[in-house]
Design an enzyme around this catalytic site. Structure first.
Site, short mmCIF file in Angstrom:
data_model
loop_
_atom_site.label_atom_id
_atom_site.label_comp_id
_atom_site.label_asym_id
_atom_site.label_seq_id
_atom_site.Cartn_x
_atom_site.Cartn_y
_atom_site.Cartn_z
CB SER A 138 -1.05 0.02 1.31
OG SER A 138 -1.47 1.15 1.37
CE1 TYR A 151 -4.86 -2.70 4.64
CE2 TYR A 151 -3.63 -0.39 4.30
CZ TYR A 151 -4.18 -1.53 3.71
OH TYR A 151 -4.22 -2.03 2.68
#
Length: 247
Positions: A138, A151
Site C-alpha cells: 500500500s 494496517y
C-alpha cells in the site's frame, strides 16, 4: 514476470483488486487459482472464466495454511506465481487502551499470512520455471494513515519483507511489489464511492500495463501512489502525514 502461460495462485480474489487482477491475468492466457474465505464471492469472480479456479482459505488462520499449500500443489502442480493480496483494514483509536482483537487480526492476515504462504510455497516455486512472488502492499507503507495505524504498519513490514526476499531470491524467484494508492473498492465501508480515491478500473489498467511491459518493474506503482512512495526522498513526508492525520 512473463505475461501468459503461468499458473497463478492469488489470495483475496473474492472482490476488488484481487478479483480484477484474476480476471485480467486469466484473459491474458493464465490459469488462476483464487482463494479467500467467501465461497460465494469467489464463485462470482470465477463465473464465466474457464480457467479461474476456487479454493477456500482464511489467510489469518495460520494453522490452516500448511494443509492449504499441500492441497494447492497437489491439485495444481504447475503453480509458479504466488500473489499475496488478501488483506483487511480497520480504523482504530490508538490514543487510549482498547480491545486489540482487530489489530491482531490485521497482523495475522496482512503480514503473517503472506509470510506463511511464502514459506509454504517457496521450495516448490524455486523448482518452477518463471517463478514469481507478488506482494500487494500500500502507499500507506510509506506514509501511514494514523487512524489505520496497524494496517499501515503491516504494509510497511510487508514492504520491508519483500525487499529482503528479493535480495535473497535473486536469480531464483522474481519478487514484485504492487503498492496501490487509495482505490475505489470496499476494503473499508463506503470506500468505493470516495471521489478522492483512484477508480478501480484505472488502477487495474495502469497496473497491468506494467506487467505487460518487456520487463516487470520490482515495484509496480501507479501515478497517484508515487508521492507517497517517494515522500521521504522528496521532502514531502511531514506534509503528507499531516494531511492524512486529518482524515
Amino acid at each position: 514476470m512473463k505475461i501468459s502461460g503461468n499458473t497463478i495462485l492469488l489470495t483475496g480474489g473474492s472482490s476488488g483488486i484481487g478479483r480484477e487482477l484474476a480476471r485480467r491475468w486469466h484473459d491474458l492466457g493464465n490459469t488462476v487459482i483464487i482463494a479467500s474465505r467467501n465461497r460465494d464471492a469467489l464463485d462470482k469472480t470465477a463465473e464465466g472464466y474457464e480457467n479461474i479456479h476456487v479454493m477456500i482459505l482464511d489467510a489469518g488462520k495460520g494453522a490452516d495454511i500448511g494443509q492449504f499449500v499441500r492441497d494447492a500443489i497437489e491439485k495444481f502442480p504447475a503453480i509458479n506465481v504466488l500473489v499475496n493480496n488478501a488483506g483487511i483494514m480497520k480504523f482504530e483509536d490508538i490514543t487510549g487502551s482498547r480491545d486489540l482483537s482487530d489489530a491482531e487480526a490485521e497482523i495475522e492476515t496482512n503480514l503473517l499470512g503472506p509470510i506463511r504462504l511464502i514459506d509454504g510455497f517457496i521450495d516448490h516455486l524455486k523448482g518452477q520455471a518463471d517463478a514469481a512472488v507478488i506482494n500487494v502492499t500500500s502507499g500507506l507503507a510509506f506514509v501511514p494513515l494514523p487512524k489505520a495505524a496497524t494496517y499501515s504498519a503491516t504494509k510497511a513490514a510487508l514492504h520491508s519483507y519483500t525487499v529482503s526476499l528479493r535480495a535473497k531470491l535473486k536469480d531464483a524467484v522474481e519478487v514484485i511489489e504492487i503498492a496501490p494508492p487509495g482505490v475505489q473498492t470496499e476494503l473499508t465501508p463506503g470506500q468505493s464511492e470516495r471521489e478522492e480515491y483512484m477508480p478501480l478500473d484505472e488502477f487495474i489498467d495502469e497496473t497491468m500495463k506494467q506487467f505487460e511491459a518487456a520487463e516487470t518493474p520490482p515495484e509496480v506503482l501507479t501515478e497517484p501512489v508515487k508521492p507517497f512512495r517517494h515522500a521521504e526522498r522528496d521532502g514531502k513526508f511531514d506534509d503528507l502525514l499531516a494531511m492524512l492525520a486529518t482524515r
